[in-house]
Design a protein around this motif. Sequence first.
Motif, PDB file in Angstrom:
ATOM      1  N   GLU A 117       0.791  -1.227   0.000  1.00 53.97           N
ATOM      2  CA  GLU A 117       0.000   0.000   0.000  1.00 53.97           C
ATOM      3  C   GLU A 117       0.823   1.276   0.000  1.00 53.97           C
ATOM      4  N   ILE A 118       2.095   1.201   0.349  1.00 57.86           N
ATOM      5  CA  ILE A 118       2.908   2.410   0.535  1.00 57.86           C
ATOM      6  C   ILE A 118       3.899   2.577  -0.611  1.00 57.86           C
ATOM      7  N   ASP A 119       3.968   3.795  -1.152  1.00 62.03           N
ATOM      8  CA  ASP A 119       5.022   4.191  -2.081  1.00 62.03           C
ATOM      9  C   ASP A 119       5.998   5.086  -1.335  1.00 62.03           C
ATOM     10  N   ILE A 120       7.256   5.046  -1.717  1.00 67.46           N
ATOM     11  CA  ILE A 120       8.263   5.974  -1.197  1.00 67.46           C
ATOM     12  C   ILE A 120       8.825   6.788  -2.351  1.00 67.46           C
ATOM     13  N   VAL A 121       8.837   8.104  -2.185  1.00 66.15           N
ATOM     14  CA  VAL A 121       9.597   8.979  -3.071  1.00 66.15           C
ATOM     15  C   VAL A 121      10.904   9.282  -2.357  1.00 66.15           C
ATOM     16  N   ALA A 122      11.996   8.737  -2.861  1.00 66.77           N
ATOM     17  CA  ALA A 122      13.321   8.901  -2.262  1.00 66.77           C
ATOM     18  C   ALA A 122      14.045  10.000  -3.008  1.00 66.77           C
ATOM     19  N   GLN A 123      14.034  11.212  -2.450  1.00 66.85           N
ATOM     20  CA  GLN A 123      14.598  12.371  -3.142  1.00 66.85           C
ATOM     21  C   GLN A 123      15.830  12.912  -2.414  1.00 66.85           C
ATOM     22  N   ALA A 124      16.499  12.002  -1.712  1.00 68.79           N
ATOM     23  CA  ALA A 124      17.720  12.322  -0.978  1.00 68.79           C
ATOM     24  C   ALA A 124      18.743  11.235  -1.272  1.00 68.79           C
ATOM     25  N   PRO A 125      19.963  11.355  -0.761  1.00 63.12           N
ATOM     26  CA  PRO A 125      20.834  10.181  -0.769  1.00 63.12           C
ATOM     27  C   PRO A 125      20.096   8.995  -0.161  1.00 63.12           C
ATOM     28  N   LEU A 126      20.437   7.803  -0.577  1.00 61.63           N
ATOM     29  CA  LEU A 126      19.625   6.625  -0.252  1.00 61.63           C
ATOM     30  C   LEU A 126      20.033   5.929   1.048  1.00 61.63           C
ATOM     31  N   THR A 127      20.656   6.656   1.962  1.00 59.92           N
ATOM     32  CA  THR A 127      21.130   6.077   3.215  1.00 59.92           C
ATOM     33  C   THR A 127      19.992   5.484   4.034  1.00 59.92           C
ATOM     34  N   ASN A 128      18.901   6.225   4.203  1.00 55.96           N
ATOM     35  CA  ASN A 128      17.771   5.715   4.991  1.00 55.96           C
ATOM     36  C   ASN A 128      17.172   4.458   4.366  1.00 55.96           C
TER      37      ASN A 128
END
Length: 320
Positions: A117-128
């Motif tokens: 159900e969840i999408d992630i928009v990763a708009q930073a370095p991918l450390t997290n």
Amino acid sequence: MRLIIDTDTAGDDAFSILLALKSPGVTLEAITICNGNVAFDQQVENALYTLEVAGFSGKVPVYPGCPLPLLRKQVDATEFFGVDGMSDARFPKAAQRPEAKHAVDAIIDLVMSNPGEIDIVAQAPLTNIATAYAKEPRIVKALRHLWIMGGTDNALGNTTPASEFNFYVDPEAAKMVVNAGFRQTLSTWTLTMNSGILPGEALDRIAAMDTPLSRFFMTVSQAPFARTKVRYGSPLSTHPDSLTCACAIDESLILEAADCLVDVETGSRLTRAYSSICVPLSEDEAKIDKLWPAGAPNCRVIRKADTARFAERLIAALGA
């Protein structure tokens, strides 16, 4: 759509958050903060203030995450965004405060308790994202889709000739994530330069709207305008993060894409964080061209997006 935005909040990161907040049918479940553009605590404050100026104070939790890359020394982009990431606007401190829970745990808990159900928009370095994957590998299958802003599509970068900022900051995290097996789409700096620059007419409309959010946009954009004028010869309104978010919210904005094999260089000084992107060879072709990458695609790469419709979405959000 239920969305998490993982961000190093500065400049266009804030506009991406506004786009998610103001788009009908989208629920922004959380904002998670990663190392990147400016001082970590300032990025947290920028996210909190963006929520406040948009009228969402106290309605979306903000979780601080990894303040440093996995292995590398910290890198920032204050020369582009200003020391505070918001063109040194010195906005007042927001009333809302960040959550005590770590962003990595918040990502895992939200995704694993809501599989598919969840999408992630990763708009930073991918450390997290890399750390969440390392801690809970099942997140790969539980996440509906991962939208990554990062890398270049075999073209000039914005940090070195070979690399884009998000991947450059933490190339090990980028390599881990693109090879983890997520259902994922990559929005590159190359896409930004051909589809994510607002035309002058759109900027004129935003300035003329004179709403609280349009004024916020123009204020936050001043440092990037000045920096791009020096670098490219004229002020540009570049939107890698909000374009990525817009494509996640409305996939019809994607005009051209390809299923590709993506990997990230971590061993070289000159090509640190270079993103190798290609359509992989078939098994028969690989027998002939033995050095060309072969295997199953691991990422959809956006090659072209609808700039005009993206601009209209952003303008609508700023006028809301």
